[in-house]
Design a protein around this motif. Structure first.
Motif, short mmCIF file in Angstrom:
data_model
loop_
_atom_site.label_atom_id
_atom_site.label_comp_id
_atom_site.label_asym_id
_atom_site.label_seq_id
_atom_site.Cartn_x
_atom_site.Cartn_y
_atom_site.Cartn_z
N LEU A 168 -5.04 1.12 -3.70
CA LEU A 168 -4.12 -0.27 -4.59
C LEU A 168 -5.74 -0.42 -5.00
CD1 LEU A 168 -1.74 -1.73 -2.37
CD2 LEU A 168 -1.46 -1.29 -4.89
N MET A 170 -6.66 -4.71 -7.37
CA MET A 170 -6.23 -6.19 -7.42
C MET A 170 -4.84 -6.26 -8.02
SD MET A 170 -7.92 -7.84 -5.80
CE MET A 170 -7.58 -9.39 -6.13
N PRO A 171 -4.02 -6.54 -8.11
CA PRO A 171 -2.36 -7.48 -9.15
C PRO A 171 -2.94 -6.57 -10.88
CG PRO A 171 -3.11 -7.96 -7.69
CD PRO A 171 -4.23 -7.79 -8.01
N SER A 175 -3.83 0.47 -9.72
CA SER A 175 -3.55 1.92 -8.99
C SER A 175 -5.17 2.39 -9.06
CB SER A 175 -2.75 2.53 -9.19
OG SER A 175 -2.80 3.11 -10.49
N LEU A 196 2.93 -1.01 1.24
CA LEU A 196 3.64 -2.62 1.19
C LEU A 196 4.75 -2.79 1.33
CD1 LEU A 196 3.70 -1.92 -3.03
CD2 LEU A 196 2.45 -2.87 -1.99
N THR A 221 -6.08 -9.92 -1.74
CA THR A 221 -4.76 -9.83 -2.12
C THR A 221 -3.91 -10.00 -1.47
OG1 THR A 221 -3.26 -9.64 -4.13
CG2 THR A 221 -5.05 -7.53 -2.92
N GLU A 225 1.60 -11.22 -3.36
CA GLU A 225 1.52 -10.78 -4.66
C GLU A 225 1.55 -8.93 -5.16
OE1 GLU A 225 -2.58 -12.64 -6.38
OE2 GLU A 225 -2.57 -12.08 -4.62
N GLN A 226 0.67 -8.42 -4.39
CA GLN A 226 1.24 -6.98 -5.37
C GLN A 226 2.58 -6.15 -5.37
OE1 GLN A 226 -1.37 -5.41 -5.75
NE2 GLN A 226 -3.17 -5.15 -4.69
N ARG A 227 3.41 -6.65 -4.82
CA ARG A 227 5.40 -6.18 -5.19
C ARG A 227 5.00 -7.34 -6.08
NH1 ARG A 227 8.47 -5.80 0.05
NH2 ARG A 227 10.17 -5.40 -1.64
N ASN A 230 1.97 -6.67 -9.27
CA ASN A 230 0.86 -5.65 -9.64
C ASN A 230 1.12 -4.07 -10.42
OD1 ASN A 230 -0.23 -1.98 -9.99
ND2 ASN A 230 -1.14 -3.11 -7.91
N ARG A 234 4.64 -2.35 -8.46
CA ARG A 234 5.05 -3.85 -8.56
C ARG A 234 6.69 -3.23 -8.02
NH1 ARG A 234 4.28 -4.95 -13.67
NH2 ARG A 234 6.01 -4.86 -15.37
#
Length: 294
Positions: A168, A170-171, A175, A196, A221, A225-227, A230, A234
């Motif tokens: 992963l 950063m959002p 990817s 996640l 992160t 935040e990713q969920r 991203n 997400r």
């Protein structure tokens, strides 16, 4: 420097490759792990330099750390590893996921490496299996197999934090590519969702950042935040949609500048190829041999 409940962490960003390396240690015992270290390489001059690695050594010295591990998340395509150089100075066991054997076998053929280079992982001091637990001083860590970017990617989970390698970003970046030999976008999606599924408050540290022009480089992160944010994975983005996006996007990407010099060093745990009879080590550049790229 970041403080967690039992651990301390310092990050080192290399602007020339976008790589983030880490020193993480147990506060009480001062036992440490070094993660994804960089060996600086001037491709045009064919010259290595240890400035990035020396910053990590300075951190080890400043905090009086005892290095237990030098951890690679995978055999990187965008920078050379300084694992061997660091080991010569501060010790520690160089470790990577056990599927590095698959990567070695693939690239031994591409580079036509010397006969006595064995694709058995023996160049590393330890090969992690999925779910294997190991200690950094009194801190228990877990190695998680997260393939897709390459067959051998590992994430390292400890003290409420996880080092995700290239699984992963950063959002707002999303990817990693999945078109390297042995990579697979569908597998990558499932690996990202494995991470996640960790508790939402889990802190994530990425291995690379290629920031948009409106922000500085960043590497910290969280699962939550990713969920939520991203751009590629997400909540609500399904597997087929991700695979279609990732496949189309990968088809437009250029080959990383350092992939050919880097991987032949990184499959050797940061060791340069054996020197020729004149005492000089040479990197091989196979012509029209890298599969799947223009």
């Amino acid at each position: 420097m970041s403080n967690h409940s039992r651990s301390r962490l310092e990050a080192f960003y290399d602007g020339s490759t976008g790589t983030v390396s880490y020193v993480v240690w147990e506060h009480a015992s001062r036992h440490a792990a070094l993660i994804d270290p960089v060996l600086d390489f001037d491709f045009r001059a064919g010259r290595t330099d240890t400035a990035s690695a020396d910053r990590m050594l300075a951190c080890v010295a400043e905090h009086g750390l005892i290095v237990d591990w030098i951890l690679e998340t995978h055999a990187h395509a965008d920078h050379l590893s300084s694992a061997r150089y660091l080991q010569q100075h501060v010790g520690g066991r160089i470790a990577i996921g056990e599927r590095i054997r698959d990567v070695q076998a693939t690239f031994k053929k591409i580079y036509n490496l010397e006969r006595n280079f064995l694709p058995d992982g023996s160049q590393f001091d330890h090969l992690f299996s999925d779910g294997e637990r190991f200690m950094i001083g009194g801190l228990e860590a877990t190695a998680l197999w997260v393939p897709g970017h390459t067959p051998a990617d590992m994430a390292y989970l400890l003290d409420g934090i996880v080092f995700v390698g290239d699984t992963l970003f950063m959002p707002d970046v999303g990817s990693a590519r999945a078109d390297f030999p042995g990579g697979d976008a569908r597998t990558l999606y499932r690996s990202m969702h494995r991470l996640l599924a960790l508790p939402p408050e889990t802190t994530m540290y990425v291995c690379h950042d290629y920031p948009p022009l409106d922000r500085a480089p960043a590497w910290r992160t969280s699962v939550a935040e990713q969920r939520a944010q991203n751009r590629h994975v997400r909540d609500g983005i399904d597997e087929d949609s991700f695979v279609a996006m990732r496949t189309a996007r990968d088809a437009t990407l250029e080959v990383p500048t350092l992939i050919l010099p880097a991987i032949q060093v990184n499959v050797r745990a940061g060791q340069l190829p054996p020197a020729d009879d004149n005492g000089v080590a040479y990197l091989r550049i196979p012509i029209n041999a890298l599969p799947g790229h223009r």
